[in-house]
Design an enzyme around this catalytic site. Structure first.
Site, PDB file in Angstrom:
ATOM      1  N   LYS A 180      64.064 -35.626  13.084  1.00 43.82           N
ATOM      2  CA  LYS A 180      63.927 -37.015  12.672  1.00 43.82           C
ATOM      3  C   LYS A 180      65.178 -37.592  12.023  1.00 43.82           C
ATOM      4  CE  LYS A 180      60.627 -39.024   9.738  1.00 43.82           C
ATOM      5  NZ  LYS A 180      59.442 -38.934   8.885  1.00 43.82           N
ATOM      6  N   LYS A 198      58.392 -30.899  -6.267  1.00 40.91           N
ATOM      7  CA  LYS A 198      59.316 -31.445  -7.270  1.00 40.91           C
ATOM      8  C   LYS A 198      59.585 -30.431  -8.382  1.00 40.91           C
ATOM      9  CE  LYS A 198      60.452 -35.652  -5.873  1.00 40.91           C
ATOM     10  NZ  LYS A 198      60.181 -35.492  -4.444  1.00 40.91           N
ATOM     11  N   LYS A 207      67.642 -39.816   5.698  1.00 43.89           N
ATOM     12  CA  LYS A 207      68.882 -39.826   4.913  1.00 43.89           C
ATOM     13  C   LYS A 207      69.253 -38.443   4.411  1.00 43.89           C
ATOM     14  CE  LYS A 207      67.065 -41.465   0.585  1.00 43.89           C
ATOM     15  NZ  LYS A 207      67.132 -40.706  -0.587  1.00 43.89           N
TER      16      LYS A 207
END
Ligand code: TRP
Length: 328
Positions: free
Chosen positions: A194, A111, A197
């Site tokens: 996979k 992050k 989104k």
């Protein structure tokens, strides 16, 4: 009965990958364990400080989980920010969480790279809030993805440390629960790993038949098998893997045969696949729409969930106060 708790990120709608990889197993678990689920809206502030109607997003997620078969009478669902008790445990855990170890958490470091201008304290203490979510319920099992393993280790560490520092045998270590035997990894439609989104290769549970069919018909394929009984390249295997999840064994065997004899027509296979995906998704979509249209119902589910959660955690919070030396 063993207790299960899991948090759900309120970002993004559910797709077929979420359904077969996780949500279907939540539905199974609600009959086997004492389950609770919650929507981690406070956690989402670590990355989205000014959310656009966060209550609405929480209720959308709620509608989707209910539509998938979570029964709030068996497994109450609550919104994290409706159960303020977690904040107090978060505070206590933070007092014994150390900068060095928090900085070493991989998802924190990620992050920091992703949002260098917003390296906030919430991001740093994400693992303590998650540990508080889990420990306040005295959960035995936490169904999570592999990406949450480090956060789970932190939760166990904080539990052990609390016991050591206050010289009690109070918190037990919560275990990660992977439904290895049942979880189905649904690949994306673009031949690249996979369904997710961020990969933009999803079939969402709210999508209508037409949209889904279009997406499936556009899925990447190749020139076809070059020899009898050959191995399938990844793009083709992906279609078969999805078919395994949504279609009947007969259908799967039929197209496998066609592959093996080099008679397969991808157009036919995709048509069948689209039809079988729609058969899974359509009833869920209809329920999502019905729940979404009934805001009062969603509010009441969230309210009841929060009440059940508050009842369940009240004792923990007061015992923790007492252990540290505050008024219970
Ligand atoms: N960190 C989890 C995720 O990103 C969400 C979460 C928050 C959670 N609190 C939790 C999961 C407690 C399990 C238990 O998916």
């Amino acid at each position: 009965m063993e207790r299960v708790i899991s948090g759900i990120r309120p970002t993004g709608n559910l797709h077929l990958g979420n359904y077969f990889g996780a949500v279907k197993n939540f539905v199974r678990m609600q009959d086997e364990f004492e389950c609770m689920f919650f929507i981690a809206d406070w956690h989402s502030l670590t990355t989205h400080p000014t959310p656009d109607n966060i209550r609405r997003s929480a209720k959308t997620i709620l509608a989707e989980y209910l539509a998938c078969g979570i029964d709030p009478n068996k497994a109450p669902i609550y919104v994290q920010s409706d159960v303020k008790e977690v904040l107090e445990l978060y505070l206590y855990l933070n007092m014994n969480a150390y900068l060095g170890e928090l900085e070493r958490v991989t998802s924190f470091k990620e992050k920091v790279r992703q949002q260098p201008d917003n390296v906030n304290a919430g991001l740093l203490t994400y693992p303590s809030l998650m540990a508080a979510d889990i420990l306040m319920h005295k959960a035995d099992k936490v169904p999570v993805g592999k990406d949450q393993e480090q956060n789970m280790e932190m939760a166990r560490l904080f539990a052990r440390r609390f016991n050591r520092i206050y010289n009690v045998e109070y918190f037990k270590e919560p275990q990660s629960f992977y439904y290895t035997s049942h979880a189905v990894k649904i690949p994306g439609l673009d031949g690249s790993g996979k369904m997710g989104k961020s990969n933009g290769n999803c079939i969402y549970l709210f999508e209508d038949d037409k949209t889904i069919t279009k997406k499936v018909m556009r899925a990447v394929t190749d020139a076809g098998p070059q020899a009898m009984n050959s191995d399938k390249p990844e793009v083709i295997q992906n279609l078969f893997t999805i078919m395994e999840a949504v279609s009947s064994p007969d259908t799967l065997a039929y197209f496998n045969d066609k592959w093996n004899t080099c008679e397969i027509r991808y157009g036919d296979m995709k048509k069948q696949l689209a039809q079988d995906i729609c058969a899974v998704v359509a009833p869920i979509r209809e329920k999502i729409e019905a729940y979404q249209a009934d805001d009062a119902f969603l509010e009441s589910v969230a309210k009841q969930g929060a009440e059940r959660a508050r009842e369940r955690v009240a004792k923990t919070i007061s015992e923790v106060r007492e252990i540290i030396g505050f008024h219970a």
